[in-house]
Design a protein around this motif. Structure first.
Motif, PDB file in Angstrom:
ATOM      1  N   VAL A 139      14.815 -43.340 -20.500  1.00  0.00           N
ATOM      2  CA  VAL A 139      14.668 -42.324 -19.463  1.00  0.00           C
ATOM      3  C   VAL A 139      13.982 -41.114 -20.073  1.00  0.00           C
ATOM      4  O   VAL A 139      13.881 -40.982 -21.295  1.00  0.00           O
ATOM      5  N   SER A 140      13.505 -40.242 -19.213  1.00  0.00           N
ATOM      6  CA  SER A 140      12.986 -38.952 -19.660  1.00  0.00           C
ATOM      7  C   SER A 140      13.308 -37.912 -18.599  1.00  0.00           C
ATOM      8  O   SER A 140      13.470 -38.236 -17.427  1.00  0.00           O
ATOM      9  N   ARG A 141      13.408 -36.664 -19.023  1.00  0.00           N
ATOM     10  CA  ARG A 141      13.672 -35.580 -18.064  1.00  0.00           C
ATOM     11  C   ARG A 141      12.825 -34.385 -18.471  1.00  0.00           C
ATOM     12  O   ARG A 141      13.273 -33.455 -19.114  1.00  0.00           O
ATOM     13  N   LYS A 142      11.581 -34.436 -18.060  1.00  0.00           N
ATOM     14  CA  LYS A 142      10.651 -33.369 -18.403  1.00  0.00           C
ATOM     15  C   LYS A 142      10.685 -32.231 -17.379  1.00  0.00           C
ATOM     16  O   LYS A 142      10.280 -31.103 -17.674  1.00  0.00           O
ATOM     17  N   GLU A 143      11.107 -32.574 -16.169  1.00  0.00           N
ATOM     18  CA  GLU A 143      11.231 -31.562 -15.117  1.00  0.00           C
ATOM     19  C   GLU A 143      12.590 -31.757 -14.459  1.00  0.00           C
ATOM     20  O   GLU A 143      13.114 -32.866 -14.449  1.00  0.00           O
ATOM     21  N   LYS A 144      13.106 -30.698 -13.872  1.00  0.00           N
ATOM     22  CA  LYS A 144      14.437 -30.794 -13.283  1.00  0.00           C
ATOM     23  C   LYS A 144      14.479 -31.800 -12.139  1.00  0.00           C
ATOM     24  O   LYS A 144      15.465 -32.503 -11.959  1.00  0.00           O
ATOM     25  N   ARG A 145      13.441 -31.888 -11.334  1.00  0.00           N
ATOM     26  CA  ARG A 145      13.503 -32.711 -10.145  1.00  0.00           C
ATOM     27  C   ARG A 145      13.305 -34.198 -10.412  1.00  0.00           C
ATOM     28  O   ARG A 145      13.693 -35.030  -9.588  1.00  0.00           O
ATOM     29  N   ASN A 146      12.720 -34.578 -11.538  1.00  0.00           N
ATOM     30  CA  ASN A 146      12.358 -35.985 -11.767  1.00  0.00           C
ATOM     31  C   ASN A 146      13.136 -36.608 -12.915  1.00  0.00           C
ATOM     32  O   ASN A 146      13.337 -35.986 -13.964  1.00  0.00           O
ATOM     33  N   PHE A 147      13.513 -37.863 -12.719  1.00  0.00           N
ATOM     34  CA  PHE A 147      14.281 -38.574 -13.754  1.00  0.00           C
ATOM     35  C   PHE A 147      13.903 -40.056 -13.695  1.00  0.00           C
ATOM     36  O   PHE A 147      14.626 -40.885 -13.150  1.00  0.00           O
ATOM     37  N   PRO A 148      12.769 -40.425 -14.260  1.00  0.00           N
ATOM     38  CA  PRO A 148      12.316 -41.818 -14.180  1.00  0.00           C
ATOM     39  C   PRO A 148      13.094 -42.744 -15.101  1.00  0.00           C
ATOM     40  O   PRO A 148      13.528 -42.350 -16.187  1.00  0.00           O
ATOM     41  N   LEU A 149      13.240 -43.978 -14.662  1.00  0.00           N
ATOM     42  CA  LEU A 149      13.880 -45.037 -15.450  1.00  0.00           C
ATOM     43  C   LEU A 149      12.779 -45.997 -15.901  1.00  0.00           C
ATOM     44  O   LEU A 149      12.018 -46.497 -15.076  1.00  0.00           O
ATOM     45  N   ILE A 150      12.716 -46.242 -17.186  1.00  0.00           N
ATOM     46  CA  ILE A 150      11.654 -47.045 -17.763  1.00  0.00           C
ATOM     47  C   ILE A 150      12.231 -48.323 -18.357  1.00  0.00           C
ATOM     48  O   ILE A 150      13.188 -48.277 -19.142  1.00  0.00           O
ATOM     49  N   LEU A 151      11.633 -49.452 -17.972  1.00  0.00           N
ATOM     50  CA  LEU A 151      11.974 -50.727 -18.575  1.00  0.00           C
ATOM     51  C   LEU A 151      10.758 -51.155 -19.383  1.00  0.00           C
ATOM     52  O   LEU A 151       9.745 -51.575 -18.834  1.00  0.00           O
ATOM     53  N   GLU A 152      10.854 -50.992 -20.700  1.00  0.00           N
ATOM     54  CA  GLU A 152       9.697 -51.245 -21.566  1.00  0.00           C
ATOM     55  C   GLU A 152       9.308 -52.730 -21.562  1.00  0.00           C
ATOM     56  O   GLU A 152       8.134 -53.084 -21.531  1.00  0.00           O
ATOM     57  N   SER A 153      10.281 -53.591 -21.618  1.00  0.00           N
ATOM     58  CA  SER A 153      10.030 -55.030 -21.658  1.00  0.00           C
ATOM     59  C   SER A 153      11.115 -55.722 -20.835  1.00  0.00           C
ATOM     60  O   SER A 153      12.095 -56.235 -21.383  1.00  0.00           O
ATOM     61  N   PRO A 154      10.952 -55.725 -19.527  1.00  0.00           N
ATOM     62  CA  PRO A 154      12.014 -56.246 -18.657  1.00  0.00           C
ATOM     63  C   PRO A 154      12.366 -57.701 -18.954  1.00  0.00           C
ATOM     64  O   PRO A 154      11.488 -58.512 -19.302  1.00  0.00           O
ATOM     65  N   SER A 155      13.627 -58.015 -18.777  1.00  0.00           N
ATOM     66  CA  SER A 155      14.084 -59.394 -18.929  1.00  0.00           C
ATOM     67  C   SER A 155      14.869 -59.783 -17.682  1.00  0.00           C
ATOM     68  O   SER A 155      15.309 -58.909 -16.917  1.00  0.00           O
ATOM     69  N   PRO A 156      15.042 -61.079 -17.441  1.00  0.00           N
ATOM     70  CA  PRO A 156      15.729 -61.519 -16.213  1.00  0.00           C
ATOM     71  C   PRO A 156      17.123 -60.928 -16.042  1.00  0.00           C
ATOM     72  O   PRO A 156      17.570 -60.741 -14.908  1.00  0.00           O
ATOM     73  N   ASN A 157      17.823 -60.596 -17.137  1.00  0.00           N
ATOM     74  CA  ASN A 157      19.165 -60.028 -16.978  1.00  0.00           C
ATOM     75  C   ASN A 157      19.133 -58.579 -16.499  1.00  0.00           C
ATOM     76  O   ASN A 157      20.185 -57.956 -16.295  1.00  0.00           O
ATOM     77  N   GLN A 158      17.939 -58.034 -16.304  1.00  0.00           N
ATOM     78  CA  GLN A 158      17.810 -56.708 -15.721  1.00  0.00           C
ATOM     79  C   GLN A 158      17.512 -56.781 -14.222  1.00  0.00           C
ATOM     80  O   GLN A 158      17.308 -55.746 -13.580  1.00  0.00           O
ATOM     81  N   THR A 159      17.525 -57.982 -13.692  1.00  0.00           N
ATOM     82  CA  THR A 159      17.464 -58.142 -12.237  1.00  0.00           C
ATOM     83  C   THR A 159      18.719 -57.528 -11.645  1.00  0.00           C
ATOM     84  O   THR A 159      19.845 -57.912 -12.005  1.00  0.00           O
ATOM     85  N   SER A 160      18.529 -56.548 -10.768  1.00  0.00           N
ATOM     86  CA  SER A 160      19.681 -55.802 -10.279  1.00  0.00           C
ATOM     87  C   SER A 160      19.251 -54.859  -9.163  1.00  0.00           C
ATOM     88  O   SER A 160      18.067 -54.735  -8.845  1.00  0.00           O
ATOM     89  N   LEU A 161      20.249 -54.204  -8.584  1.00  0.00           N
ATOM     90  CA  LEU A 161      20.011 -53.123  -7.631  1.00  0.00           C
ATOM     91  C   LEU A 161      20.257 -51.817  -8.376  1.00  0.00           C
ATOM     92  O   LEU A 161      21.357 -51.609  -8.908  1.00  0.00           O
ATOM     93  N   TYR A 162      19.249 -50.956  -8.416  1.00  0.00           N
ATOM     94  CA  TYR A 162      19.315 -49.721  -9.185  1.00  0.00           C
ATOM     95  C   TYR A 162      19.421 -48.520  -8.259  1.00  0.00           C
ATOM     96  O   TYR A 162      18.733 -48.436  -7.232  1.00  0.00           O
ATOM     97  N   PHE A 163      20.274 -47.588  -8.667  1.00  0.00           N
ATOM     98  CA  PHE A 163      20.440 -46.353  -7.916  1.00  0.00           C
ATOM     99  C   PHE A 163      20.249 -45.149  -8.832  1.00  0.00           C
ATOM    100  O   PHE A 163      20.801 -45.086  -9.930  1.00  0.00           O
ATOM    101  N   CYS A 164      19.470 -44.200  -8.333  1.00  0.00           N
ATOM    102  CA  CYS A 164      19.395 -42.897  -8.963  1.00  0.00           C
ATOM    103  C   CYS A 164      20.331 -41.966  -8.204  1.00  0.00           C
ATOM    104  O   CYS A 164      20.560 -42.149  -6.998  1.00  0.00           O
ATOM    105  N   ALA A 165      20.885 -40.989  -8.895  1.00  0.00           N
ATOM    106  CA  ALA A 165      21.791 -40.052  -8.248  1.00  0.00           C
ATOM    107  C   ALA A 165      21.615 -38.669  -8.844  1.00  0.00           C
ATOM    108  O   ALA A 165      21.233 -38.528 -10.009  1.00  0.00           O
ATOM    109  N   SER A 166      21.892 -37.654  -8.042  1.00  0.00           N
ATOM    110  CA  SER A 166      21.974 -36.299  -8.567  1.00  0.00           C
ATOM    111  C   SER A 166      23.293 -35.684  -8.130  1.00  0.00           C
ATOM    112  O   SER A 166      23.879 -36.091  -7.121  1.00  0.00           O
ATOM    113  N   ARG A 167      23.759 -34.732  -8.898  1.00  0.00           N
ATOM    114  CA  ARG A 167      25.101 -34.198  -8.703  1.00  0.00           C
ATOM    115  C   ARG A 167      25.029 -32.694  -8.494  1.00  0.00           C
ATOM    116  O   ARG A 167      24.375 -31.978  -9.253  1.00  0.00           O
TER     117      ARG A 167
END
Lengths: 111, 110
Positions: free
Chosen positions: A66-94
């Motif tokens: 992940v990276s957080r260069k700005e307050k509003r953005n928080f990208p999730l990076i999968l450098e080399s995805p594998s089948p076990n990363q098949t999933s439902l992903y949620f971003c959240a802010s608090r």
């Protein structure tokens, strides 16, 4: 309208092809996080960020960046995805009071 | 860590019926939320309720923090109420990580 926006909402990719799931919030929240949801395992936290340039591992960080260069953005990076990363992903802010707001989810399939 | 138990795990209701979902937690908390995950997978905030009672239309929630439980009431259920209801808690000042229960799967049939 206050919201957390993630893209893409649906993605099918192949093993090893780098991908990024973007997340943006318009509520000026300092805290953001990523979760994955899998059948029988519930929601598990991948990474979180307490502010710009401050990130930390959650329960299942392996294979993700992940990276957080700005307050509003928080990208999730999968450098080399594998089948076990098949999933439902949620971003959240608090909010400062502790209330968590989720994005609409990104359904990822890795073949 | 803190344990969160939700009951019942599954619930089938006739449209128009009322229901009560329960969330028990093993330690004191200062953050408790209820979420609804609809059949399309979206997680929707219902209540932020570390203590007390709140109402929003046909839904209401009560948290009794001293007795370590929260209840979610759904009245006059509709088919659109179907989905999974999650309770999530956090404890401690500045606690950032919510612990989620396994959810109650609600099916409302016409």
């Amino acid at each position: 309208e206050a919201q957390v926006t993630q893209n893409p909402r649906y993605l099918i990719t192949v093993t090893g092809k780098k991908l990024t799931v973007t997340c943006s919030q318009n509520m000026n929240h300092e805290y953001m996080s990523w979760y994955r949801q899998d059948p029988g395992l519930g929601l598990r936290q991948i990474y979180y960020s307490m502010n710009v340039e401050v990130t930390d591992k959650g329960d299942v960080p392996e294979g993700y960046k992940v990276s957080r260069k700005e307050k509003r953005n928080f990208p999730l990076i999968l450098e080399s995805p594998s089948p076990n990363q098949t999933s439902l992903y949620f971003c959240a802010s608090r909010s400062p009071s502790g209330e968590l707001f989720f994005g609409e989810g990104s359904r990822l399939t890795v073949l | 860590g803190i344990q969160v138990e939700q009951s019942p795990p599954d619930l089938i209701l006739q449209e128009g019926a009322n229901s009560t979902l329960r969330c028990n937690f093993s330690d004191s908390v200062n953050n408790l939320q209820w979420f609804h995950q609809n059949p399309w997978g979206q997680l929707i905030n219902l209540f932020y309720i570390p203590s007390g009672t709140k109402q929003n239309g046909r839904l209401s929630a009560t948290t009794v923090a001293t007795e370590r439980y929260s209840l979610l009431y759904i009245s006059s259920s509709q088919t659109t109420d179907s989905g999974v209801y999650f309770c999530a808690v956090a404890r401690g000042a500045g606690s950032y990580q919510l612990t989620f229960g396994k959810g109650t799967k609600l099916s409302v049939i016409p």
